[in-house]
Design a protein around this motif. Structure first.
Motif, PDB file in Angstrom:
ATOM      1  N   HIS A   1      25.460  -2.402  -4.452  1.00 44.31           N
ATOM      2  CA  HIS A   1      25.218  -1.485  -3.337  1.00 44.31           C
ATOM      3  C   HIS A   1      24.327  -0.332  -3.796  1.00 44.31           C
ATOM      4  O   HIS A   1      24.557   0.271  -4.842  1.00 44.31           O
ATOM      5  N   TRP A   2      23.291  -0.049  -2.977  1.00 44.02           N
ATOM      6  CA  TRP A   2      22.416   1.085  -3.254  1.00 44.02           C
ATOM      7  C   TRP A   2      22.430   2.019  -2.053  1.00 44.02           C
ATOM      8  O   TRP A   2      22.240   1.586  -0.906  1.00 44.02           O
ATOM      9  N   HIS A   3      22.669   3.297  -2.318  1.00 41.72           N
ATOM     10  CA  HIS A   3      22.755   4.307  -1.261  1.00 41.72           C
ATOM     11  C   HIS A   3      21.467   5.117  -1.233  1.00 41.72           C
ATOM     12  O   HIS A   3      21.010   5.612  -2.269  1.00 41.72           O
ATOM     13  N   PHE A   4      20.879   5.267  -0.030  1.00 42.52           N
ATOM     14  CA  PHE A   4      19.602   5.956   0.119  1.00 42.52           C
ATOM     15  C   PHE A   4      19.735   7.213   0.977  1.00 42.52           C
ATOM     16  O   PHE A   4      20.514   7.244   1.934  1.00 42.52           O
ATOM     17  N   THR A   5      18.946   8.221   0.623  1.00 47.47           N
ATOM     18  CA  THR A   5      18.829   9.434   1.426  1.00 47.47           C
ATOM     19  C   THR A   5      17.378   9.580   1.867  1.00 47.47           C
ATOM     20  O   THR A   5      16.499   8.833   1.420  1.00 47.47           O
ATOM     21  N   LEU A   6      17.106  10.547   2.729  1.00 45.96           N
ATOM     22  CA  LEU A   6      15.737  10.769   3.188  1.00 45.96           C
ATOM     23  C   LEU A   6      14.787  11.063   2.026  1.00 45.96           C
ATOM     24  O   LEU A   6      13.604  10.723   2.077  1.00 45.96           O
ATOM     25  N   ASP A   7      15.311  11.662   0.988  1.00 43.28           N
ATOM     26  CA  ASP A   7      14.468  12.016  -0.160  1.00 43.28           C
ATOM     27  C   ASP A   7      14.014  10.788  -0.939  1.00 43.28           C
ATOM     28  O   ASP A   7      13.117  10.883  -1.786  1.00 43.28           O
TER      29      ASP A   7
ATOM     30  N   PRO B   1       0.795  -1.229   0.000  1.00 45.61           N
ATOM     31  CA  PRO B   1       0.000   0.000   0.000  1.00 45.61           C
ATOM     32  C   PRO B   1       0.828   1.280   0.000  1.00 45.61           C
ATOM     33  O   PRO B   1       0.342   2.318  -0.450  1.00 45.61           O
ATOM     34  N   LEU B   2       2.076   1.221   0.495  1.00 43.79           N
ATOM     35  CA  LEU B   2       2.890   2.433   0.545  1.00 43.79           C
ATOM     36  C   LEU B   2       3.442   2.764  -0.843  1.00 43.79           C
ATOM     37  O   LEU B   2       3.782   1.859  -1.611  1.00 43.79           O
ATOM     38  N   PRO B   3       3.580   4.052  -1.172  1.00 49.57           N
ATOM     39  CA  PRO B   3       4.229   4.410  -2.437  1.00 49.57           C
ATOM     40  C   PRO B   3       5.707   4.051  -2.391  1.00 49.57           C
ATOM     41  O   PRO B   3       6.339   4.129  -1.339  1.00 49.57           O
ATOM     42  N   LEU B   4       6.241   3.647  -3.518  1.00 47.20           N
ATOM     43  CA  LEU B   4       7.660   3.320  -3.615  1.00 47.20           C
ATOM     44  C   LEU B   4       8.344   4.312  -4.537  1.00 47.20           C
ATOM     45  O   LEU B   4       7.799   4.685  -5.584  1.00 47.20           O
ATOM     46  N   SER B   5       9.543   4.732  -4.166  1.00 52.60           N
ATOM     47  CA  SER B   5      10.293   5.686  -4.979  1.00 52.60           C
ATOM     48  C   SER B   5      11.003   4.952  -6.113  1.00 52.60           C
ATOM     49  O   SER B   5      11.200   3.725  -6.049  1.00 52.60           O
ATOM     50  N   PRO B   6      11.425   5.664  -7.143  1.00 60.80           N
ATOM     51  CA  PRO B   6      12.207   5.025  -8.209  1.00 60.80           C
ATOM     52  C   PRO B   6      13.462   4.325  -7.675  1.00 60.80           C
ATOM     53  O   PRO B   6      13.823   3.249  -8.158  1.00 60.80           O
ATOM     54  N   ALA B   7      14.113   4.938  -6.674  1.00 65.53           N
ATOM     55  CA  ALA B   7      15.322   4.328  -6.101  1.00 65.53           C
ATOM     56  C   ALA B   7      14.984   2.996  -5.428  1.00 65.53           C
ATOM     57  O   ALA B   7      15.739   2.026  -5.543  1.00 65.53           O
ATOM     58  N   GLN B   8      13.864   2.944  -4.710  1.00 66.74           N
ATOM     59  CA  GLN B   8      13.467   1.697  -4.064  1.00 66.74           C
ATOM     60  C   GLN B   8      13.154   0.622  -5.099  1.00 66.74           C
ATOM     61  O   GLN B   8      13.608  -0.518  -4.987  1.00 66.74           O
ATOM     62  N   ILE B   9      12.367   0.963  -6.109  1.00 69.89           N
ATOM     63  CA  ILE B   9      11.981  -0.017  -7.127  1.00 69.89           C
ATOM     64  C   ILE B   9      13.212  -0.530  -7.873  1.00 69.89           C
ATOM     65  O   ILE B   9      13.350  -1.740  -8.109  1.00 69.89           O
TER      66      ILE B   9
ATOM     67  N   VAL C   1      18.902   7.139   8.055  1.00 73.66           N
ATOM     68  CA  VAL C   1      17.814   6.515   8.805  1.00 73.66           C
ATOM     69  C   VAL C   1      16.491   6.871   8.142  1.00 73.66           C
ATOM     70  O   VAL C   1      16.337   7.942   7.551  1.00 73.66           O
ATOM     71  N   SER C   2      15.535   5.958   8.201  1.00 75.78           N
ATOM     72  CA  SER C   2      14.185   6.183   7.671  1.00 75.78           C
ATOM     73  C   SER C   2      14.178   6.614   6.210  1.00 75.78           C
ATOM     74  O   SER C   2      13.306   7.367   5.781  1.00 75.78           O
ATOM     75  N   SER C   3      15.160   6.126   5.446  1.00 75.90           N
ATOM     76  CA  SER C   3      15.261   6.522   4.037  1.00 75.90           C
ATOM     77  C   SER C   3      14.549   5.547   3.109  1.00 75.90           C
ATOM     78  O   SER C   3      14.596   5.715   1.896  1.00 75.90           O
ATOM     79  N   GLY C   4      13.889   4.526   3.659  1.00 74.32           N
ATOM     80  CA  GLY C   4      13.161   3.573   2.844  1.00 74.32           C
ATOM     81  C   GLY C   4      13.951   2.345   2.476  1.00 74.32           C
ATOM     82  O   GLY C   4      13.443   1.461   1.779  1.00 74.32           O
ATOM     83  N   LYS C   5      15.198   2.246   2.950  1.00 69.95           N
ATOM     84  CA  LYS C   5      16.032   1.105   2.563  1.00 69.95           C
ATOM     85  C   LYS C   5      15.523  -0.204   3.156  1.00 69.95           C
ATOM     86  O   LYS C   5      15.626  -1.258   2.518  1.00 69.95           O
ATOM     87  N   THR C   6      14.966  -0.163   4.390  1.00 71.10           N
ATOM     88  CA  THR C   6      14.481  -1.398   5.002  1.00 71.10           C
ATOM     89  C   THR C   6      13.265  -1.941   4.257  1.00 71.10           C
ATOM     90  O   THR C   6      13.173  -3.148   3.987  1.00 71.10           O
ATOM     91  N   ILE C   7      12.322  -1.056   3.928  1.00 75.26           N
ATOM     92  CA  ILE C   7      11.141  -1.497   3.175  1.00 75.26           C
ATOM     93  C   ILE C   7      11.554  -2.092   1.839  1.00 75.26           C
ATOM     94  O   ILE C   7      11.086  -3.168   1.441  1.00 75.26           O
ATOM     95  N   ALA C   8      12.462  -1.418   1.134  1.00 71.22           N
ATOM     96  CA  ALA C   8      12.909  -1.921  -0.168  1.00 71.22           C
ATOM     97  C   ALA C   8      13.595  -3.269  -0.019  1.00 71.22           C
ATOM     98  O   ALA C   8      13.341  -4.209  -0.798  1.00 71.22           O
ATOM     99  N   SER C   9      14.465  -3.403   0.973  1.00 69.85           N
ATOM    100  CA  SER C   9      15.210  -4.653   1.139  1.00 69.85           C
ATOM    101  C   SER C   9      14.296  -5.802   1.552  1.00 69.85           C
ATOM    102  O   SER C   9      14.492  -6.947   1.119  1.00 69.85           O
ATOM    103  N   LEU C  10      13.293  -5.526   2.394  1.00 69.45           N
ATOM    104  CA  LEU C  10      12.368  -6.584   2.801  1.00 69.45           C
ATOM    105  C   LEU C  10      11.509  -7.045   1.631  1.00 69.45           C
ATOM    106  O   LEU C  10      11.214  -8.245   1.487  1.00 69.45           O
ATOM    107  N   LEU C  11      11.089  -6.118   0.786  1.00 68.79           N
ATOM    108  CA  LEU C  11      10.344  -6.511  -0.406  1.00 68.79           C
ATOM    109  C   LEU C  11      11.214  -7.359  -1.337  1.00 68.79           C
ATOM    110  O   LEU C  11      10.762  -8.357  -1.903  1.00 68.79           O
ATOM    111  N   ALA C  12      12.481  -6.953  -1.464  1.00 70.73           N
ATOM    112  CA  ALA C  12      13.400  -7.740  -2.278  1.00 70.73           C
ATOM    113  C   ALA C  12      13.588  -9.137  -1.688  1.00 70.73           C
ATOM    114  O   ALA C  12      13.652 -10.136  -2.421  1.00 70.73           O
ATOM    115  N   PHE C  13      13.655  -9.209  -0.366  1.00 70.00           N
ATOM    116  CA  PHE C  13      13.788 -10.501   0.319  1.00 70.00           C
ATOM    117  C   PHE C  13      12.568 -11.387   0.058  1.00 70.00           C
ATOM    118  O   PHE C  13      12.708 -12.578  -0.245  1.00 70.00           O
ATOM    119  N   LEU C  14      11.372 -10.813   0.142  1.00 64.11           N
ATOM    120  CA  LEU C  14      10.149 -11.590  -0.103  1.00 64.11           C
ATOM    121  C   LEU C  14      10.109 -12.110  -1.543  1.00 64.11           C
ATOM    122  O   LEU C  14       9.739 -13.263  -1.792  1.00 64.11           O
TER     123      LEU C  14
END
Length: 428
Positions: A182-188, A6-14, A32-45
């Motif tokens: 390696h993917w580097h994430f920022t708050l944006d 349900p959450l929107p995903l950024s181009p970097a996450q996708i 912190v809170s840059s969306g890396k955990t959500i992206a990595s968990l989706l990749a894991f699933l």
């Protein structure tokens, strides 16, 4: 599967989710809170859904508690993962979970001995939370267990550490050689974050922590530890009425200085280092016994002035003592001093707690705390340790700052509510 989230995903996450599926080692790092955990968990699933049945699936973290809090709780959140959350089952305290019908083993890796927990295993898929906090020996053992041909994958997240940390030196900088992407994430890169959350996060981290956790830099721990300390901002001559005499922190010393710092809650919703007891045996040319220190601490507390009340004497709710000073704690218990407890001596997390309190303006120091005020500006990082990949402050002139750290970090859960907070915070 991505359409179910349900959450929107950024181009970097996708991009990271898609590209990670073919990476032998996939690492998400950044703020912190840059969306890396959500992206990595989706990749894991996604990877879990297509992994062959042979070999174990493991999730690794510093402890079972951190795995549950950082990973399993989010995975079971319908708000974050929608219908996918119904396929994640875990009983609190259990060392396994069932995810998408597969048994997943949960492994705490707090020290090098943890490598014995996976020795001899064949692993097809591994996920590592906060990889820089995992012992290098465990990481290397984990890599050696990924032996289901080309199907094995290692996925990991981390906040940045020092530039000489083994993960950066041996893996990120040699990504092409070792098969790491390696993917580097920022708050944006997190479209779910409310602007108020971004503002709060930026206010909570300063100095080294700001550069690592907000900017995502792999930077050296150098210079002053509390570089946000400002005499004109943090030092006061007049104290308000104390709503609560909350905590004292004690750094025990025999040949080194003994220091105790008292913290009060002002009626202006600020924390105050109100008073300090300090005894330097090297200067006084005499060491004191535990009984003498106990007597002096009790006399000090009995004579602390109560601002605007015309009275003296306080009894803090808690007295947090250097956990290595077991004999002194026993003496305090024998003397029936209430509220005695071993301090939380997590140095880096404790430094961060004090830094948050100072940078936000929440903590102020009365000018009578001469030992503390003498140490705060000069408390510095050990640059030689940083070059070895370690974050350590210099062990000089640190007795009062340690006492302050014991008091504040042991009770951070009690005073953080005084920090400005937005009404809504979105996890990511």
């Amino acid at each position: 599967m991505l359409r179910d989230v349900p959450l929107p995903l950024s181009p970097a996450q996708i991009r990271s989710i898609v590209e990670s599926q073919d990476a032998p080692i996939a690492l998400w790092s950044g703020a912190v809170s840059s969306g890396k955990t959500i992206a990595s968990l989706l990749a894991f699933l996604l990877r879990l859904a297509v992994s062959p049945d042979q070999g174990l699936v493991v999730i690794v973290g510093r402890s079972l508690n951190t795995i549950e809090r950082n990973l399993l709780d989010p995975l079971q959140s319908v708000h974050l993962f929608g219908p996918l959350a119904r396929h994640v089952h875990h009983t609190a305290g259990s060392t396994t979970a069932t995810i998408l019908g597969r048994t997943v083993h949960l492994v705490g890796a707090s020290d090098a001995r943890a490598e014995g927990r996976i020795r001899g295993s064949t692993i097809v898929l591994a996920y590592v939370d906060e990889a820089t906090l995992i012992p290098q020996a465990f990481w290397m053992m984990l890599l050696s267990r990924l032996r289901v041909g080309n199907a094995s994958r290692l996925m990991a997240t981390t906040n940045p550490d020092g530039p000489f940390h083994w993960l950066r030196r041996d893996f990120i900088q040699r990504g092409g050689e070792v098969g790491l992407h390696h993917w580097h994430f920022t708050l944006d890169d997190n479209p779910s974050l409310d602007p108020n959350v971004v503002q709060r996060l930026k206010a909570q981290y300063t100095g080294l922590w700001y550069r690592r956790f907000i900017l995502g830099d792999w930077c050296l721990a150098s210079g002053a530890v509390y570089d946000m300390f400002d005499d004109t901002r943090h030092v006061v001559d007049i104290l308000p009425v104390m709503r609560r005499w909350a905590y004292a922190g004690i750094d025990y010393g025999t040949t080194n200085a003994f220091s105790a710092v008292l913290i009060g809650y002002g009626d202006d919703d600020h924390l105050y280092a109100v008073s300090e007891y300090r005894y330097d045996s090297a200067r006084e040319l005499r060491q004191l016994t535990d009984a003498e220190y106990s007597r002096n601490v009790r006399q000090w507390l009995a004579n602390v002035p109560r601002p605007h009340e015309g009275q003296r004497g306080v009894q803090p709710d808690w007295v947090f003592v250097d956990p290595s000073a077991a004999s002194f704690m026993n003496q305090l218990w024998t003397d029936r001093v209430p509220g005695i407890a071993p301090a939380n001596n997590s140095v880096l997390d404790g430094i961060r707690s004090v830094g948050v309190a100072l940078s936000s303006g929440l903590l102020r120091v009365h000018r009578s705390c001469e030992g503390l005020l003498g140490e705060l500006p000069g408390y510095a990082w050990d640059e030689r340790a940083a070059e070895r990949g370690e974050d350590k402050p210099l062990k000089t002139a640190d007795h009062s700052v340690d006492a302050l750290r014991y008091a504040l970090h042991s009770t951070a859960h009690e005073w953080r509510h005084l920090m400005p907070r937005p009404e809504l915070e979105v996890a990511a």
